[in-house]
Design a protein around this motif. Sequence first.
Motif, PDB file in Angstrom:
ATOM      1  N   LYS A   1       2.580   7.242  -6.777  1.00  0.00           N
ATOM      2  CA  LYS A   1       1.638   7.768  -6.925  1.00  0.00           C
ATOM      3  C   LYS A   1       1.979   9.041  -7.275  1.00  0.00           C
ATOM      4  O   LYS A   1       1.619   9.727  -7.398  1.00  0.00           O
ATOM      5  N   GLU A   2       3.029   9.274  -5.249  1.00  0.00           N
ATOM      6  CA  GLU A   2       3.647  11.094  -5.087  1.00  0.00           C
ATOM      7  C   GLU A   2       4.989  10.928  -5.760  1.00  0.00           C
ATOM      8  O   GLU A   2       4.599  11.637  -4.774  1.00  0.00           O
ATOM      9  N   ALA A   3       5.213  10.447  -6.011  1.00  0.00           N
ATOM     10  CA  ALA A   3       6.836  10.280  -6.520  1.00  0.00           C
ATOM     11  C   ALA A   3       7.719  11.950  -7.003  1.00  0.00           C
ATOM     12  O   ALA A   3       7.989  12.759  -6.788  1.00  0.00           O
ATOM     13  N   GLN A   4       6.224  12.349  -8.017  1.00  0.00           N
ATOM     14  CA  GLN A   4       6.384  14.073  -8.180  1.00  0.00           C
ATOM     15  C   GLN A   4       6.384  15.331  -6.997  1.00  0.00           C
ATOM     16  O   GLN A   4       6.874  15.602  -7.058  1.00  0.00           O
ATOM     17  N   LYS A   5       5.211  14.686  -6.288  1.00  0.00           N
ATOM     18  CA  LYS A   5       4.769  15.294  -5.129  1.00  0.00           C
ATOM     19  C   LYS A   5       5.910  15.340  -4.252  1.00  0.00           C
ATOM     20  O   LYS A   5       6.455  16.668  -4.475  1.00  0.00           O
ATOM     21  N   ASN A   6       6.639  13.995  -3.811  1.00  0.00           N
ATOM     22  CA  ASN A   6       7.720  14.584  -3.195  1.00  0.00           C
ATOM     23  C   ASN A   6       8.912  15.309  -3.629  1.00  0.00           C
ATOM     24  O   ASN A   6       9.703  15.756  -2.770  1.00  0.00           O
TER      25      ASN A   6
ATOM     26  N   PHE B   1       1.008  -1.079  -0.087  1.00  0.00           N
ATOM     27  CA  PHE B   1      -0.223  -0.294   0.266  1.00  0.00           C
ATOM     28  C   PHE B   1       0.750   1.331  -0.015  1.00  0.00           C
ATOM     29  O   PHE B   1       0.570   2.145  -0.290  1.00  0.00           O
ATOM     30  N   LYS B   2       1.959   1.221   0.449  1.00  0.00           N
ATOM     31  CA  LYS B   2       2.352   2.336   0.962  1.00  0.00           C
ATOM     32  C   LYS B   2       3.844   2.211  -0.214  1.00  0.00           C
ATOM     33  O   LYS B   2       3.978   3.581  -0.873  1.00  0.00           O
ATOM     34  N   GLN B   3       3.984   1.488  -0.781  1.00  0.00           N
ATOM     35  CA  GLN B   3       4.760   1.411  -1.921  1.00  0.00           C
ATOM     36  C   GLN B   3       3.595   1.455  -3.351  1.00  0.00           C
ATOM     37  O   GLN B   3       4.651   2.811  -3.917  1.00  0.00           O
TER      38      GLN B   3
ATOM     39  N   LYS C   1      12.805  -0.235   3.388  1.00  0.00           N
ATOM     40  CA  LYS C   1      13.796  -0.988   2.018  1.00  0.00           C
ATOM     41  C   LYS C   1      12.444  -1.245   1.230  1.00  0.00           C
ATOM     42  O   LYS C   1      11.794  -1.698   1.641  1.00  0.00           O
ATOM     43  N   LEU C   2      12.707  -1.000  -0.010  1.00  0.00           N
ATOM     44  CA  LEU C   2      11.504  -1.087  -1.279  1.00  0.00           C
ATOM     45  C   LEU C   2      11.630  -1.903  -1.865  1.00  0.00           C
ATOM     46  O   LEU C   2      10.153  -2.828  -1.930  1.00  0.00           O
ATOM     47  N   GLY C   3      12.819  -2.907  -1.738  1.00  0.00           N
ATOM     48  CA  GLY C   3      13.153  -4.086  -2.834  1.00  0.00           C
ATOM     49  C   GLY C   3      14.331  -4.626  -2.630  1.00  0.00           C
ATOM     50  O   GLY C   3      14.767  -3.651  -2.122  1.00  0.00           O
TER      51      GLY C   3
END
Length: 268
Positions: free
Chosen positions: A38-43, A31-33, A204-206
């Motif tokens: 989705k929010e990569a640009q915003k971040n 869910f967080k990933q 860690k994401l992957g």
Amino acid sequence: GAFQKKGHSARVLSPEEAEKLAKDQVLVSEFKQLKLEKEAQKNWDLFYKRNSTNFFKDRHWTTREFEELKACREFADQKLTILEAGCGVGNCLFPLLEEDLNIFAYACDFSPRAVEYVKKNALYSTERCKVFQCDLTKDDLLDNIPADSVDVVTLIFVLSAIHPDKMHLVLRNIYKVLKPGKCVLFRDYGLYDHAMLRFKSSNKLGENFYVRQDGTRSYFFTEEFLSQLFKAEGYEEVVNEYVQRETVNRKEDLRVPRVFLQSKFQKP
């Protein structure tokens, strides 16, 4: 002080480092990933809002590290067209335009705010530069750049911020605007860089992929992974090697291992 060596062997971990990485196996929830993607640009936009143009130093080392910027000329004053993919606020772009008057640069970034900072820079001139906002994983570069028109593409500390499943889309996009026989110059984080070892297990994401506190993400490349990535999109490998540096802080007696991957891939 610092020393630097280049080569094909990855950095060897200390027993403590190996143990720490072996323990860090819990991944951030799916869910967080998805939310981070989705929010990569915003971040990244928030990153530039907080740091404005002050976070990264101007990169005056680019022409020293990449002699190709000179070597790709057939004669001394040849006009070069370059693309800086992921230009940030212009830390690489403006030193280059200052040092080399025979360059026209296309520059793009994911963050609209970063693009605005580039346009507001006193050195920005539409005669020498065209900057635009672009998500390299889905916005077609051909909307802003003619096909087969670019002599050199720089991809410097950019690909690491993109989800590994989408990296090939960036390389495919770039391929379309690069002239045949010309190159992508790549530099980014390498496996077991100090920054990778500092992440906590909850980040860690992957495999070799982590998230920072501010939501921006970072991938740490192996030579093999990068090679396969480029070759799958039709590029030929020219140079692909680890750059290992040990930065020494004598005052605090700290030795910090930095690992980058520095590479050059050519469009046949």
